[in-house]
Scaffold this motif. Structure first.
Motif, PDB file in Angstrom:
ATOM      1  N   THR A  53      75.717   2.421  78.329  1.00  0.00           N
ATOM      2  CA  THR A  53      75.582   3.846  78.656  1.00  0.00           C
ATOM      3  C   THR A  53      75.092   4.602  77.419  1.00  0.00           C
ATOM      4  OG1 THR A  53      77.947   4.154  78.185  1.00  0.00           O
ATOM      5  CG2 THR A  53      77.312   3.823  80.493  1.00  0.00           C
ATOM      6  N   PRO A  54      74.365   5.708  77.634  1.00  0.00           N
ATOM      7  CA  PRO A  54      73.709   6.373  76.494  1.00  0.00           C
ATOM      8  C   PRO A  54      74.677   7.112  75.592  1.00  0.00           C
ATOM      9  CG  PRO A  54      73.396   7.643  78.499  1.00  0.00           C
ATOM     10  CD  PRO A  54      74.070   6.361  78.913  1.00  0.00           C
ATOM     11  N   GLU A  55      74.403   7.097  74.301  1.00  0.00           N
ATOM     12  CA  GLU A  55      75.161   7.942  73.390  1.00  0.00           C
ATOM     13  C   GLU A  55      74.544   9.334  73.387  1.00  0.00           C
ATOM     14  OE1 GLU A  55      73.597   5.457  69.732  1.00  0.00           O
ATOM     15  OE2 GLU A  55      74.458   7.317  68.977  1.00  0.00           O
ATOM     16  N   LYS A  56      75.287  10.290  72.859  1.00  0.00           N
ATOM     17  CA  LYS A  56      74.839  11.680  72.875  1.00  0.00           C
ATOM     18  C   LYS A  56      73.479  11.813  72.194  1.00  0.00           C
ATOM     19  CE  LYS A  56      79.513  13.375  73.275  1.00  0.00           C
ATOM     20  NZ  LYS A  56      80.728  13.840  72.598  1.00  0.00           N
ATOM     21  N   ALA A 112      84.452   7.027  90.080  1.00  0.00           N
ATOM     22  CA  ALA A 112      85.308   7.389  88.944  1.00  0.00           C
ATOM     23  C   ALA A 112      84.568   7.174  87.623  1.00  0.00           C
ATOM     24  CB  ALA A 112      86.599   6.571  88.966  1.00  0.00           C
ATOM     25  N   GLU A 168      82.024   9.889  87.117  1.00  0.00           N
ATOM     26  CA  GLU A 168      82.729  11.127  86.767  1.00  0.00           C
ATOM     27  C   GLU A 168      83.132  11.097  85.290  1.00  0.00           C
ATOM     28  OE1 GLU A 168      86.343  11.896  88.947  1.00  0.00           O
ATOM     29  OE2 GLU A 168      86.574  13.874  88.029  1.00  0.00           O
ATOM     30  N   LEU A 169      83.622   9.940  84.846  1.00  0.00           N
ATOM     31  CA  LEU A 169      84.003   9.767  83.434  1.00  0.00           C
ATOM     32  C   LEU A 169      82.828  10.050  82.500  1.00  0.00           C
ATOM     33  CD1 LEU A 169      85.830   8.531  81.104  1.00  0.00           C
ATOM     34  CD2 LEU A 169      84.875   6.308  81.754  1.00  0.00           C
ATOM     35  N   LEU A 170      81.673   9.446  82.812  1.00  0.00           N
ATOM     36  CA  LEU A 170      80.495   9.682  81.969  1.00  0.00           C
ATOM     37  C   LEU A 170      80.137  11.169  81.959  1.00  0.00           C
ATOM     38  CD1 LEU A 170      78.144   6.703  82.940  1.00  0.00           C
ATOM     39  CD2 LEU A 170      79.800   6.820  81.087  1.00  0.00           C
ATOM     40  N   PHE A 220      82.122  14.006  82.575  1.00  0.00           N
ATOM     41  CA  PHE A 220      82.997  14.995  81.941  1.00  0.00           C
ATOM     42  C   PHE A 220      83.304  14.654  80.496  1.00  0.00           C
ATOM     43  CE2 PHE A 220      87.234  13.357  81.117  1.00  0.00           C
ATOM     44  CZ  PHE A 220      87.441  12.337  82.026  1.00  0.00           C
ATOM     45  N   ASP A 221      83.284  13.340  80.159  1.00  0.00           N
ATOM     46  CA  ASP A 221      83.762  12.995  78.810  1.00  0.00           C
ATOM     47  C   ASP A 221      82.631  12.688  77.831  1.00  0.00           C
ATOM     48  OD1 ASP A 221      86.534  12.806  77.687  1.00  0.00           O
ATOM     49  OD2 ASP A 221      85.711  10.955  76.854  1.00  0.00           O
ATOM     50  N   ALA A 222      81.477  12.254  78.337  1.00  0.00           N
ATOM     51  CA  ALA A 222      80.355  11.975  77.426  1.00  0.00           C
ATOM     52  C   ALA A 222      79.224  12.975  77.628  1.00  0.00           C
ATOM     53  CB  ALA A 222      79.844  10.549  77.648  1.00  0.00           C
ATOM     54  N   ALA A 251      80.329   9.322  70.252  1.00  0.00           N
ATOM     55  CA  ALA A 251      79.120   9.717  70.982  1.00  0.00           C
ATOM     56  C   ALA A 251      79.096   9.152  72.396  1.00  0.00           C
ATOM     57  CB  ALA A 251      77.868   9.279  70.212  1.00  0.00           C
ATOM     58  N   HIS A 252      80.210   8.535  72.819  1.00  0.00           N
ATOM     59  CA  HIS A 252      80.342   8.014  74.174  1.00  0.00           C
ATOM     60  C   HIS A 252      81.631   8.555  74.798  1.00  0.00           C
ATOM     61  CE1 HIS A 252      77.536   5.034  72.458  1.00  0.00           C
ATOM     62  NE2 HIS A 252      77.096   4.906  73.693  1.00  0.00           N
ATOM     63  N   ASP A 253      81.845   8.232  76.080  1.00  0.00           N
ATOM     64  CA  ASP A 253      83.117   8.599  76.705  1.00  0.00           C
ATOM     65  C   ASP A 253      84.255   7.830  76.036  1.00  0.00           C
ATOM     66  OD1 ASP A 253      84.115   6.221  78.628  1.00  0.00           O
ATOM     67  OD2 ASP A 253      81.936   6.192  78.501  1.00  0.00           O
ATOM     68  N   PHE A 254      85.489   8.334  76.204  1.00  0.00           N
ATOM     69  CA  PHE A 254      86.618   7.776  75.448  1.00  0.00           C
ATOM     70  C   PHE A 254      87.000   6.352  75.856  1.00  0.00           C
ATOM     71  CE2 PHE A 254      90.551   7.890  78.106  1.00  0.00           C
ATOM     72  CZ  PHE A 254      90.033   8.463  79.256  1.00  0.00           C
ATOM     73  N   TRP A 278      84.788   3.998  76.484  1.00  0.00           N
ATOM     74  CA  TRP A 278      83.679   3.108  76.116  1.00  0.00           C
ATOM     75  C   TRP A 278      84.109   2.032  75.131  1.00  0.00           C
ATOM     76  CZ3 TRP A 278      80.614   2.620  71.473  1.00  0.00           C
ATOM     77  CH2 TRP A 278      79.382   1.990  71.643  1.00  0.00           C
ATOM     78  N   HIS A 325      90.924  18.946  80.361  1.00  0.00           N
ATOM     79  CA  HIS A 325      90.196  17.740  79.973  1.00  0.00           C
ATOM     80  C   HIS A 325      91.124  16.525  79.971  1.00  0.00           C
ATOM     81  CE1 HIS A 325      86.397  16.191  78.335  1.00  0.00           C
ATOM     82  NE2 HIS A 325      87.161  15.281  77.770  1.00  0.00           N
ATOM     83  N   LEU A 333      91.724  15.205  83.461  1.00  0.00           N
ATOM     84  CA  LEU A 333      90.631  14.337  83.906  1.00  0.00           C
ATOM     85  C   LEU A 333      90.749  12.955  83.259  1.00  0.00           C
ATOM     86  CD1 LEU A 333      87.654  16.887  83.797  1.00  0.00           C
ATOM     87  CD2 LEU A 333      88.682  15.879  85.838  1.00  0.00           C
ATOM     88  N   ALA A 366      90.960   9.274  84.889  1.00  0.00           N
ATOM     89  CA  ALA A 366      90.011   8.219  84.503  1.00  0.00           C
ATOM     90  C   ALA A 366      90.748   6.957  84.052  1.00  0.00           C
ATOM     91  CB  ALA A 366      89.088   8.721  83.398  1.00  0.00           C
ATOM     92  N   ALA A 377      92.038   5.084  87.067  1.00  0.00           N
ATOM     93  CA  ALA A 377      90.927   4.424  87.767  1.00  0.00           C
ATOM     94  C   ALA A 377      90.466   3.195  86.977  1.00  0.00           C
ATOM     95  CB  ALA A 377      89.766   5.395  87.967  1.00  0.00           C
TER      96      ALA A 377
END
Lengths: 252, 252
Positions: free
Chosen positions: A102-105, A142, A145-147, A149-151, B91-94, B96, B132, B135, B139, B142
């Protein structure tokens, strides 16, 4: 009331009367602007874009991505192709191999196929009982959704809607055109036999997704590229990425 | 009716009257059996075990894991320690950085801290608005469900319940005992100031989890190790891993 999508109701061809020349200038301008906005997204480094391409073999997944992102610079974009899972990938949950890519910011990531294969080819061939796919649909929603709201990842999902007839032409061309022979894969002819089941499974994917799909007519390359470019252009435009400015005092 | 856990109601010490010698033989036998069952899990290669250790600094996360898995063989077990997130991880979701380290089939994975830090230290210090974290709880549930149904991972979660007083003693010992000075970290004294907030956040973690937590009294090392060993032993016993037998015809 919510009306489920029927793929057979959706066009595979460009609208009658529309010609390539009618949209070519607009497509080029949008592809240009996508390149500009990608540079801003990279400079901003706060959000990312994930673009998923799904479709039957020869629907034009790589071709569309190449056209849409023609003017992007490589340091802020990359593509990942989902092949047959490796033994190590199969020894984990089905989202494991996707998550790492998955992409980084600041980045755009292109998925050529994706974790949706795990509710498509695997379901067509009944590798798991139906209940297992229901749990996977829930897990996919899910995960997306994670990607989100969180990334701060925006997700664009394309189903390239090629007709059975047009796919047959393109697969046959791969047999005879020396430039395209490298794409030929005997397995594609096997999967083609399950066309109806694939369409039913794709319909379920589209109808069970929380983040909506863009179903793109894919029989005419020029129109397919135009439609996909427009979706990406509109999305980036709405994201409106900003180049940061110096907040430190200037030395002048 | 469901009754939420209050950590202050739960013991930090061994039951009165119980002595180390009363449980030592049983603990040793269970640790031995855990080693045996780990070899079977590895040979079976169909399921995995994820063991999460959470607790305040000096609660004994590594120490407990070392005791419980004393007789396991390294080719089928590994531990991952969650440190301060790197820029790439942020830079990714938590989830990751955690996902990539989840166990493959046949393996035991130990997490020293985990993605629960993202609803603990980050919440104590209010790095995100409360919504946050809601959510993130969703996550996490899930994610753990995904590991359970799709990777056949059994998840054991330990909260090592050390008292504020005992933690103070252990942190002070790190200042004076040359063998333990390498563990000293000035930041631990800072985090200790937020004890009450940490306990409130841990309570929320425990009460919002679908997969239950094991709250282990952690002031007495021998009792802490006994309790954790028993949970892992019971879990592996219930999993009942089997060494595969030859299904091919024998040549004899």
């Amino acid at each position: 009331m919510y009306k489920p999508v029927k793929i057979s109701d959706l066009p595979c061809e460009a609208p009658q009367g529309l010609k390539k020349n009618d949209v070519e200038k607009e497509r080029e301008e949008m592809a240009d602007a996508i390149g500009e906005m990608q540079r801003l997204l990279y400079a901003e480094a706060k959000r990312s874009l994930l673009v998923i391409f799904q479709g039957m073999d020869a629907a034009g997944k790589d071709g569309t991505a190449g056209a849409v992102f023609r003017w992007c610079v490589p340091h802020g974009i990359s593509a990942y192709s989902f092949k047959k899972p490796t033994p190590l990938e199969l020894a984990h949950d089905f989202l494991w191999r996707a998550h790492v890519h998955t992409p980084e910011k600041g980045y755009i990531k292109i998925f050529n196929r994706s974790y949706y294969e795990d509710v498509l080819i695997q379901r067509v061939h009944r590798w798991f009982p139906e209940e297992h796919f229901e749990l996977r649909f829930k897990a996919i929603n899910a995960f997306e959704e994670l990607l989100s709201f969180d990334a701060h990842t925006t997700i664009i999902k394309f189903f390239l809607n090629i007709s059975e007839k047009r796919q047959g032409e393109k697969l046959r061309e791969r047999l005879v055109n020396p430039k395209k022979q490298w794409k030929h894969n005997a397995g594609d002819w096997e999967e083609r036999k399950h066309w109806g089941t694939y369409m039913a499974c794709y319909e379920d994917v589209i109808n069970k997704s929380v983040i909506p799909w863009h179903v793109i007519p894919a029989d005419d390359e020029w129109y397919r590229n135009y439609c996909a470019t427009k979706v990406v252009y509109d999305t980036l435009k709405a994201m409106d990425p900003q180049r940061p400015v110096l907040s430190a005092p200037r030395h002048d």
